[in-house]
Design an enzyme around this catalytic site. Structure first.
Site, PDB file in Angstrom:
ATOM      1  N   ASP A   1      38.485  42.560  43.407  1.00 15.89           N
ATOM      2  CA  ASP A   1      38.322  41.354  42.610  1.00 15.89           C
ATOM      3  C   ASP A   1      38.336  41.753  41.132  1.00 15.89           C
ATOM      4  O   ASP A   1      38.150  42.927  40.800  1.00 15.89           O
ATOM      5  CB  ASP A   1      37.002  40.673  42.982  1.00 15.89           C
ATOM      6  CG  ASP A   1      36.759  39.411  42.175  1.00 15.89           C
ATOM      7  OD1 ASP A   1      37.684  38.606  42.055  1.00 15.89           O
ATOM      8  OD2 ASP A   1      35.645  39.257  41.659  1.00 15.89           O
TER       9      ASP A   1
ATOM     10  N   ASP B   1      31.859  41.288  43.527  1.00 18.94           N
ATOM     11  CA  ASP B   1      30.458  41.197  43.103  1.00 18.94           C
ATOM     12  C   ASP B   1      29.928  39.775  43.081  1.00 18.94           C
ATOM     13  O   ASP B   1      28.795  39.551  42.661  1.00 18.94           O
ATOM     14  CB  ASP B   1      30.261  41.827  41.722  1.00 18.94           C
ATOM     15  CG  ASP B   1      30.740  40.925  40.595  1.00 18.94           C
ATOM     16  OD1 ASP B   1      31.663  40.116  40.843  1.00 18.94           O
ATOM     17  OD2 ASP B   1      30.196  41.023  39.491  1.00 18.94           O
TER      18      ASP B   1
ATOM     19  N   ASP C   1      33.035  36.357  46.886  1.00 14.88           N
ATOM     20  CA  ASP C   1      33.643  37.553  47.469  1.00 14.88           C
ATOM     21  C   ASP C   1      33.058  37.904  48.839  1.00 14.88           C
ATOM     22  O   ASP C   1      33.608  38.744  49.548  1.00 14.88           O
ATOM     23  CB  ASP C   1      33.452  38.756  46.540  1.00 14.88           C
ATOM     24  CG  ASP C   1      34.151  38.575  45.211  1.00 14.88           C
ATOM     25  OD1 ASP C   1      35.252  37.996  45.209  1.00 14.88           O
ATOM     26  OD2 ASP C   1      33.596  38.992  44.181  1.00 14.88           O
TER      27      ASP C   1
END
Length: 642
Positions: free
Chosen positions: A329, A526, A530
């Site tokens: 990400d 994080d 996610d």
């Protein structure tokens, strides 16, 4: 003969584990005393007294072993300790008391060596647990009288409590520095050796050690919801988890047990000499199977913890060693995750201040980094925020709720389309090395404002990705909810193979599942959005320093620093530990089988077999402990300048 390691799926209570470890460490005294007394008696010509001393020593160790075997069988574990029972029992039955005493000494010394190895391997992880504070000094009273301090259990602390953190105290909860200046040692959390200073209103994490003057901390979470409590829970789970390699070793152990019994029985039947069968049983060491794997893997877990990476058990360590594809990400990983408001474009009839105040009021209910940045900016501008109600957060899309009776939405284009709200085109906000994001604000079903945010790219991003490549990652995929133009501007010049943009959480999960067709996938994120992708990957990695609790819970690996920098070293540690575990098993079993064949042909007596198997045990355990000192690169890779 070495006893089986505690690698069961069900975690034992800590007092039970401590008692078992103490027993293993002290068991060697019984056979050593009996063997020594018997040798003295034999030297003085008292053969019967010598035999009695050796037999009693053997019986004492055999009794302890029988209890361990019964406990294992009650849990459904059939271990190689049965071979030790047969060898000691056979020595007594065949009137070989000296051989029995030597076997007992070898077994007990193996238990002691195992206890030492396990203690060294898990030292860094148990240190995290041991440092957890039990009480805190809470400030009580207000008004004209000076507040008094009262020591209270951590469970009594609540958000908003003011806590005095004295020099040498471990921070009990997550919070902010309210008075004074905090100088904190973060080494137990991150491995960073140098203390860090935090000024007023700075966020600080529980588990940090105050190495400066006393300061006042305002709690932001309850103790059981704070970072350090979560780390302790993860450590306990990591210590209790059984690795796939350990489960495979269990299956091999059963096969090895059958081979041992068949070889011992065949030697007896072919030669008519029961001592040959006894010698085979004595040489049949279980150490390569039941000790090498847990010692090597726990050593790897311990080393990873020292460099700021908490791996949730041996299974996760193995998956870390096998990972070939990285799906990452953007927010908080390649970028700092601390977005800054760059521009507010108000849409008539709404003004900038009104739109910003309503959006920030709503975003107080969200933990997303951009939402936090918006709230902080509004407070800096002196805006008075209202309390939102009836809030619904759509992970990856935005937030909807009521503010002062008005229906407010703040999020991305998908959220607005789902509400039937049409905004003018926002264009591209990519600006050089900045990773930009746009938040659309709607009030009562009408477009109110377009907020532009910037989240700077970490300066060490390219170096970390290159280091990940060096550690064995063959493919890197960026999975982000941003538009493709923004993602491409962000990753220009970075060693990234593919970009998947404009994703919601379900789309990220599909990307992970698609990449799994190419090889083992490690997903790094994080945020709350996610969590599904982290759970879908072969290995999920979360940034635990500031990341969402949902992401940390869904992940297999938690980085205790706000950076990906320790991850390449953790991968190298995992590969090193797994290779050593496999090496120890293969070499140890090969030596054991060779010794068993030699004993079956009469080349070894039971006493010689016991000495040989102990040499193999010691060699295998010491080799497994090499995982404690793998090839490091630098003193600590976890906290470069960003």
């Amino acid at each position: 003969m070495v006893g089986s390691a505690a690698t069961g799926d069900a975690p034992a209570s800590r007092p039970t584990l401590e008692w078992a470890a103490a027993l293993r460490a002290g068991l060697v005294a019984l056979p050593l005393l009996g063997l020594s007394a018997g040798l003295v008696a034999q030297t003085l010509g008292h053969a019967n007294a010598a035999a009695l001393a050796w037999s009693l020593a053997t019986l004492a160790v055999l009794a302890v072993l029988l209890i361990q075997v019964a406990t294992s069988l009650a849990r459904g574990d059939v271990g190689l300790d049965l071979v030790a029972v047969l060898s000691m029992g056979g020595a007594l039955a065949l009137s070989q008391p000296l051989a029995g005493a030597v076997i007992a000494l070898m077994f007990a010394s193996g238990q002691s060596l195992e206890a030492y190895a396990d203690g060294r391997a898990s030292r860094a992880m148990t240190a995290l647990i041991a440092r957890q504070p039990r009480t805190a000094l809470r400030e009580e009273g207000n008004g004209a009288k000076a507040p008094r301090m009262r020591e209270v259990p951590l469970a009594d602390l609540a958000p908003g409590d003011r806590i005095l953190v004295r020099a040498g105290d471990v921070l009990p909860v997550d919070g902010r520095v309210a008075a004074g200046r905090a100088v904190l040692d973060l080494s137990s959390l991150t491995g960073e050796s140098l203390p860090a200073a935090f000024a007023g209103n700075a966020a600080v994490l529980s588990g940090s050690l105050n190495v400066g003057q006393a300061f006042t901390l305002v709690a932001e979470r309850r103790a059981d919801e704070s970072t350090y409590a979560g780390i302790v829970r993860l450590v306990e789970a990591a210590r209790a988890a059984k690795a796939p390699m350990a489960r495979l070793a269990d299956r091999y152990a059963l096969v090895f047990l059958l081979v041992t019994l068949v070889l011992a029985g065949g030697a007896w039947a072919a030669s008519g000499d029961a001592l040959r069968a006894l010698a085979v049983l004595v040489v049949a060491t279980p150490c390569p199977l039941i000790l090498a794997v847990p010692v090597a893997l726990v050593s790897g877990l311990s080393r990873a913890a020292r460099c700021g990476v908490l791996v949730k058990g041996g299974g996760a360590l193995e998956a870390l060693a096998k990972a070939e594809i990285l799906v990452i990400d953007k927010t908080g990983t390649l970028t700092h995750g601390r977005a800054h408001l760059r521009a507010v474009t108000a849409l008539p009839p709404f003004g900038e201040g009104e739109a910003l105040r309503l959006a920030a009021s709503l975003d107080q209910a969200s933990a997303h980094p951009i939402a936090r940045a918006l709230v902080e900016e509004a407070k800096l501008q002196g805006l008075s925020l209202a309390t939102p109600s009836a809030v619904t957060e759509v992970p990856g899309d935005g937030v909807i709720g009521l503010v002062e009776g008005r229906r407010v939405g703040a999020g991305g284009p998908r959220l607005m389309r789902s509400q039937g709200i049409a905004f003018p085109s926002t264009g591209s906000n990519a600006d050089g090395p900045l990773a930009s994001a746009t938040v659309l604000v709607a009030v009562d079903g009408r477009p109110a404002a377009i907020l532009s945010f910037a989240d700077p790219l970490r300066r060490d991003g390219a170096a970390i990705l290159a280091s990940l490549r060096d550690s064995g990652i063959a493919r890197v995929v960026l999975a982000t909810g941003d538009r493709r133009t923004i993602a491409e501007a962000l990753t220009a010049g970075l060693p990234i193979d593919a970009i998947a943009a404009d994703l919601d959480p379900a789309d990220k999960t599909k990307v992970v599942l698609g990449e799994r067709l190419r090889g083992p996938v490690m997903m790094v994120g994080d945020g709350i959005n996610d969590a599904p992708a982290l759970a879908a990957a072969d290995l999920g990695v979360a940034l635990g320093a500031r990341g969402a609790a949902a992401a940390a819970e869904a992940a297999d690996v938690v980085l205790l620093v706000d950076s990906l920098a320790p991850l390449p070293e953790a991968i190298r540690i995992a590969k090193h530990s797994r290779a050593i575990a496999l090496q120890s098993v293969l070499v140890g079993l090969g030596l054991s089988l060779a010794g068993m064949v030699a004993a079956a042909f009469g080349a070894l007596t039971p006493v010689q077999g016991a000495l040989l198997q102990e040499a193999i045990d010691v060699a295998v355990i010491l080799n497994a402990m090499r995982a404690l000192s793998g090839p490091d690169r630098g003193s600590h890779p976890g906290l470069p300048a960003t």
